[in-house]
Design an enzyme around this catalytic site. Structure first.
Site, PDB file in Angstrom:
ATOM      1  N   ASP A   2       0.862  -1.173   0.000  1.00  0.00           N
ATOM      2  CA  ASP A   2       0.000   0.000   0.000  1.00  0.00           C
ATOM      3  C   ASP A   2       0.904   1.230   0.000  1.00  0.00           C
ATOM      4  O   ASP A   2       2.088   1.137   0.335  1.00  0.00           O
ATOM      5  CB  ASP A   2      -0.890   0.003   1.254  1.00  0.00           C
ATOM      6  CG  ASP A   2      -2.160   0.826   1.068  1.00  0.00           C
ATOM      7  OD1 ASP A   2      -3.223   0.236   0.846  1.00  0.00           O
ATOM      8  OD2 ASP A   2      -2.078   2.076   1.154  1.00  0.00           O
ATOM      9  N   ASN A  11      -5.124  -4.839  -6.735  1.00  0.00           N
ATOM     10  CA  ASN A  11      -6.335  -4.217  -6.227  1.00  0.00           C
ATOM     11  C   ASN A  11      -6.244  -2.699  -6.096  1.00  0.00           C
ATOM     12  O   ASN A  11      -7.270  -2.020  -6.085  1.00  0.00           O
ATOM     13  CB  ASN A  11      -6.661  -4.825  -4.853  1.00  0.00           C
ATOM     14  CG  ASN A  11      -7.747  -4.076  -4.129  1.00  0.00           C
ATOM     15  OD1 ASN A  11      -8.918  -4.184  -4.467  1.00  0.00           O
ATOM     16  ND2 ASN A  11      -7.364  -3.287  -3.136  1.00  0.00           N
ATOM     17  N   TYR A  58     -12.935   6.910 -14.332  1.00  0.00           N
ATOM     18  CA  TYR A  58     -13.012   5.667 -13.561  1.00  0.00           C
ATOM     19  C   TYR A  58     -13.550   4.528 -14.424  1.00  0.00           C
ATOM     20  O   TYR A  58     -12.984   3.427 -14.455  1.00  0.00           O
ATOM     21  CB  TYR A  58     -13.913   5.882 -12.347  1.00  0.00           C
ATOM     22  CG  TYR A  58     -14.026   4.678 -11.439  1.00  0.00           C
ATOM     23  CD1 TYR A  58     -13.015   4.368 -10.533  1.00  0.00           C
ATOM     24  CD2 TYR A  58     -15.154   3.850 -11.476  1.00  0.00           C
ATOM     25  CE1 TYR A  58     -13.118   3.271  -9.688  1.00  0.00           C
ATOM     26  CE2 TYR A  58     -15.263   2.746 -10.639  1.00  0.00           C
ATOM     27  CZ  TYR A  58     -14.252   2.470  -9.746  1.00  0.00           C
ATOM     28  OH  TYR A  58     -14.362   1.380  -8.927  1.00  0.00           O
ATOM     29  N   LYS A  76     -11.653   0.992 -15.596  1.00  0.00           N
ATOM     30  CA  LYS A  76     -12.136  -0.333 -15.208  1.00  0.00           C
ATOM     31  C   LYS A  76     -12.493  -1.191 -16.420  1.00  0.00           C
ATOM     32  O   LYS A  76     -12.264  -2.417 -16.406  1.00  0.00           O
ATOM     33  CB  LYS A  76     -13.325  -0.200 -14.257  1.00  0.00           C
ATOM     34  CG  LYS A  76     -12.961   0.467 -12.926  1.00  0.00           C
ATOM     35  CD  LYS A  76     -11.850  -0.270 -12.181  1.00  0.00           C
ATOM     36  CE  LYS A  76     -11.561   0.324 -10.810  1.00  0.00           C
ATOM     37  NZ  LYS A  76     -10.535  -0.425 -10.063  1.00  0.00           N
ATOM     38  N   THR A  84     -16.691  -0.706   2.274  1.00  0.00           N
ATOM     39  CA  THR A  84     -15.382  -0.186   2.665  1.00  0.00           C
ATOM     40  C   THR A  84     -15.610   0.942   3.680  1.00  0.00           C
ATOM     41  O   THR A  84     -16.746   1.394   3.866  1.00  0.00           O
ATOM     42  CB  THR A  84     -14.645   0.368   1.443  1.00  0.00           C
ATOM     43  OG1 THR A  84     -15.439   1.434   0.885  1.00  0.00           O
ATOM     44  CG2 THR A  84     -14.448  -0.710   0.377  1.00  0.00           C
TER      45      THR A  84
END
Length: 257
Positions: free
Chosen positions: A38, A91, A157, A161, A192
């Protein structure tokens, strides 16, 4: 599930929170050694702590996936630490500023594409180089339901994707006979931390969204992690090039209200 990933080692990007953390925990729970990655070192190390607390094996490596040299270092660190790279869950990603395309800012497009699409490209490229030395492996990319249908006011976005799903299918064709499988999960709205905040702040809106989902509930990070584990496990050894919605049936069609 039992120990589906016993003896396996791999990496998860964007694993400091949300879907990435859910995935790292799921892989570790199934017996895998996990390199947690991360850009947020504190959050990533917390994921490692949670894995170790549960009896799993994990390590942390800070990486900005938009930087190819950092991705190379991440893959090398995983192999150096665990001896091999059997699986990867790519991810890491960001959302985009909400706006119609005529009102959008090119800088937002550049940022989203660099992290979401270049990031997956860099990761897959260097993961495959490592996996070829093992004789194979499995890769899962996090796309989105927004990579399966159009969504207004989210062009950067959505484009990123759809691109991830296209990369997934193309690379699956390129390396299937070399023992490497490549799939993507397409999460719907998932609980989340950011979505939890929204649900608490706008409960009526959240109820309406949940009512539009065939199962009547939002997915959890654990749901997404379990899907990634399955796709990387030997149970899915004949599954490659798939873009799997994990969304309670949302993209299957629209419920009659």
């Amino acid at each position: 599930m039992g120990k589906l990933m016993e003896g396996k080692a791999g990496l998860v990007t964007g694993a400091g929170s949300g879907i990435g953390r859910g995935s790292a925990l799921a892989f570790a729970r199934e017996g895998a050694k996990v390199m947690v990655s991360d850009i947020d070192e504190e959050a990533g190390k917390e994921t490692v702590r949670l894995i170790e607390e549960a009896g799993g094996v994990a390590s942390f490596f800070k990486c900005n996936v938009a930087n190819e040299e950092e991705v190379i270092a991440l893959v090398e660190a995983t192999v150096s630490t665990f001896g091999k790279l059997d699986f990867a869950h790519n991810n890491a990603g960001i959302g985009s500023v909400t706006a119609p395309i005529a009102e959008s800012d090119t800088s937002d497009w550049d940022k989203v594409i660099k992290i979401n699409l270049y990031g997956v490209y860099f990761c897959i490229k260097h993961e495959i180089i490592a996996m070829l030395k093992n004789g194979g492996g499995a890769i899962v990319n996090t796309a989105s339901d927004a990579g399966l249908e159009g969504v207004p006011n989210m062009v950067p976005y959505v484009a990123s994707k759809w691109g991830i799903n296209g990369i997934t299918k193309s690379v699956a064709l390129e390396y299937g006979k070399k023992g490497i499988r490549v799939n993507s999960i397409c999460p719907g709205m998932t609980l989340t931390p950011a979505i939890e905040m929204w649900r608490n702040a706008a409960p009526e809106q959240a109820k309406a969204v949940e009512a539009s989902i065939p199962t009547g509930k939002l997915a959890t990070p654990e749901d997404q992690g379990n899907a990634a584990v399955f796709l990387c496990s030997d149970l899915a050894k004949q599954i490659t090039g798939v873009t799997l919605p994990v969304d309670g049936g949302f993209v299957a069609g629209k419920l009659q209200q």
